[in-house]
Design a protein around this motif. Sequence first.
Motif, PDB file in Angstrom:
ATOM      1  N   SER A 106       0.857  -1.183   0.000  1.00  0.00           N
ATOM      2  CA  SER A 106       0.000   0.000   0.000  1.00  0.00           C
ATOM      3  C   SER A 106       0.895   1.234   0.000  1.00  0.00           C
ATOM      4  O   SER A 106       1.718   1.400   0.885  1.00  0.00           O
ATOM      5  CB  SER A 106      -0.905   0.008   1.226  1.00  0.00           C
ATOM      6  OG  SER A 106      -1.596   1.233   1.298  1.00  0.00           O
ATOM      7  N   ILE A 107       0.706   2.084  -1.017  1.00  0.00           N
ATOM      8  CA  ILE A 107       1.580   3.250  -1.111  1.00  0.00           C
ATOM      9  C   ILE A 107       1.261   4.288  -0.047  1.00  0.00           C
ATOM     10  O   ILE A 107       2.047   5.189   0.196  1.00  0.00           O
ATOM     11  CB  ILE A 107       1.525   3.885  -2.524  1.00  0.00           C
ATOM     12  CG1 ILE A 107       0.105   4.331  -2.861  1.00  0.00           C
ATOM     13  CG2 ILE A 107       2.069   2.931  -3.558  1.00  0.00           C
ATOM     14  CD1 ILE A 107       0.009   5.090  -4.166  1.00  0.00           C
ATOM     15  N   LYS A 108       0.119   4.131   0.621  1.00  0.00           N
ATOM     16  CA  LYS A 108      -0.240   5.073   1.679  1.00  0.00           C
ATOM     17  C   LYS A 108       0.063   4.523   3.075  1.00  0.00           C
ATOM     18  O   LYS A 108      -0.234   5.174   4.070  1.00  0.00           O
ATOM     19  CB  LYS A 108      -1.726   5.425   1.592  1.00  0.00           C
ATOM     20  CG  LYS A 108      -2.078   6.219   0.353  1.00  0.00           C
ATOM     21  CD  LYS A 108      -3.536   6.593   0.378  1.00  0.00           C
ATOM     22  CE  LYS A 108      -3.907   7.410  -0.827  1.00  0.00           C
ATOM     23  NZ  LYS A 108      -5.315   7.791  -0.807  1.00  0.00           N
ATOM     24  N   VAL A 111       3.695   6.582   6.595  1.00  0.00           N
ATOM     25  CA  VAL A 111       3.286   7.968   6.817  1.00  0.00           C
ATOM     26  C   VAL A 111       4.402   8.733   7.506  1.00  0.00           C
ATOM     27  O   VAL A 111       5.326   8.145   8.057  1.00  0.00           O
ATOM     28  CB  VAL A 111       1.984   8.053   7.660  1.00  0.00           C
ATOM     29  CG1 VAL A 111       0.804   7.480   6.904  1.00  0.00           C
ATOM     30  CG2 VAL A 111       2.149   7.369   8.990  1.00  0.00           C
ATOM     31  N   GLU A 120      -0.297  14.382   9.659  1.00  0.00           N
ATOM     32  CA  GLU A 120       0.185  13.114   9.142  1.00  0.00           C
ATOM     33  C   GLU A 120      -0.157  13.019   7.659  1.00  0.00           C
ATOM     34  O   GLU A 120      -1.316  13.184   7.260  1.00  0.00           O
ATOM     35  CB  GLU A 120      -0.469  11.961   9.914  1.00  0.00           C
ATOM     36  CG  GLU A 120       0.174  10.630   9.658  1.00  0.00           C
ATOM     37  CD  GLU A 120      -0.400   9.555  10.567  1.00  0.00           C
ATOM     38  OE1 GLU A 120      -1.492   9.053  10.250  1.00  0.00           O
ATOM     39  OE2 GLU A 120       0.239   9.249  11.581  1.00  0.00           O
ATOM     40  N   ILE A 121       0.866  12.747   6.825  1.00  0.00           N
ATOM     41  CA  ILE A 121       0.674  12.629   5.384  1.00  0.00           C
ATOM     42  C   ILE A 121       1.395  11.374   4.899  1.00  0.00           C
ATOM     43  O   ILE A 121       2.316  10.882   5.573  1.00  0.00           O
ATOM     44  CB  ILE A 121       1.199  13.870   4.627  1.00  0.00           C
ATOM     45  CG1 ILE A 121       2.692  14.079   4.892  1.00  0.00           C
ATOM     46  CG2 ILE A 121       0.400  15.116   4.987  1.00  0.00           C
ATOM     47  CD1 ILE A 121       3.331  15.170   4.054  1.00  0.00           C
ATOM     48  N   PRO A 122       1.019  10.817   3.736  1.00  0.00           N
ATOM     49  CA  PRO A 122       1.748   9.661   3.200  1.00  0.00           C
ATOM     50  C   PRO A 122       3.201  10.016   2.914  1.00  0.00           C
ATOM     51  O   PRO A 122       3.520  11.154   2.548  1.00  0.00           O
ATOM     52  CB  PRO A 122       1.006   9.335   1.902  1.00  0.00           C
ATOM     53  CG  PRO A 122      -0.350   9.921   2.076  1.00  0.00           C
ATOM     54  CD  PRO A 122      -0.170  11.139   2.931  1.00  0.00           C
ATOM     55  N   ALA A 125       3.973  11.479  -0.523  1.00  0.00           N
ATOM     56  CA  ALA A 125       3.306  12.721  -0.929  1.00  0.00           C
ATOM     57  C   ALA A 125       4.319  13.795  -1.280  1.00  0.00           C
ATOM     58  O   ALA A 125       5.364  13.930  -0.645  1.00  0.00           O
ATOM     59  CB  ALA A 125       2.396  13.214   0.194  1.00  0.00           C
ATOM     60  N   CYS A 128       1.324  18.555   0.894  1.00  0.00           N
ATOM     61  CA  CYS A 128       0.531  18.269   2.091  1.00  0.00           C
ATOM     62  C   CYS A 128      -0.942  18.503   1.778  1.00  0.00           C
ATOM     63  O   CYS A 128      -1.317  19.536   1.225  1.00  0.00           O
ATOM     64  CB  CYS A 128       0.975  19.168   3.243  1.00  0.00           C
ATOM     65  SG  CYS A 128       0.002  18.931   4.747  1.00  0.00           S
ATOM     66  N   ALA A 145       7.185   1.672  -3.242  1.00  0.00           N
ATOM     67  CA  ALA A 145       5.963   1.733  -4.033  1.00  0.00           C
ATOM     68  C   ALA A 145       6.234   1.470  -5.513  1.00  0.00           C
ATOM     69  O   ALA A 145       5.300   1.384  -6.296  1.00  0.00           O
ATOM     70  CB  ALA A 145       5.303   3.102  -3.867  1.00  0.00           C
TER      71      ALA A 145
END
Length: 152
Positions: A106-108, A111, A120-122, A125, A128, A145
């Motif tokens: 899972s690319i997300k 974090v 909190e961001i992947p 990313a 933001c 990924a």
Amino acid sequence: MLSGFKDFILRGNVISVAIGLAVGAAFTAVVTGFSNAFIIPLIGVATKGTGDYSKAIFEVEGVKFPYGLFISAMMAFLITAAVLYFCVVVPMMKVQNRFTKEEPVSIKAAVRDCPRCYSEIPAIASRCAHCTSDVEPVPEALAKAGLLPAQR
């Protein structure tokens, strides 16, 4: 009261445990026989003795300590554990590994915190989602990924 007991006994896991114990006891008898017939004599050949330690004792102030019984039991345990590991556990792990599928990454999943707003961001990313500031993606997350060649 007896119907509850009957339900308990006839439940599948109780019967499975009983069968497992019976098979385990029979397997232990087979491994002990193998140990006594082949392994103990081989130990005797290697140590230039009989290999049978079950009658070995020492005395302290007239009290006998049959330490040979412990040595024999320990050897039987180690042989049983080795046979179980190499004849049951290792083949079962190979069969399980053959049939398990790799889960997609899972690319997300990875974090991190945004350096500006601390939301909190992947990790992959580049912007933001909360404060819309530009951020650098984490190279390891991009490589995992499949969006960037692996770092070496």
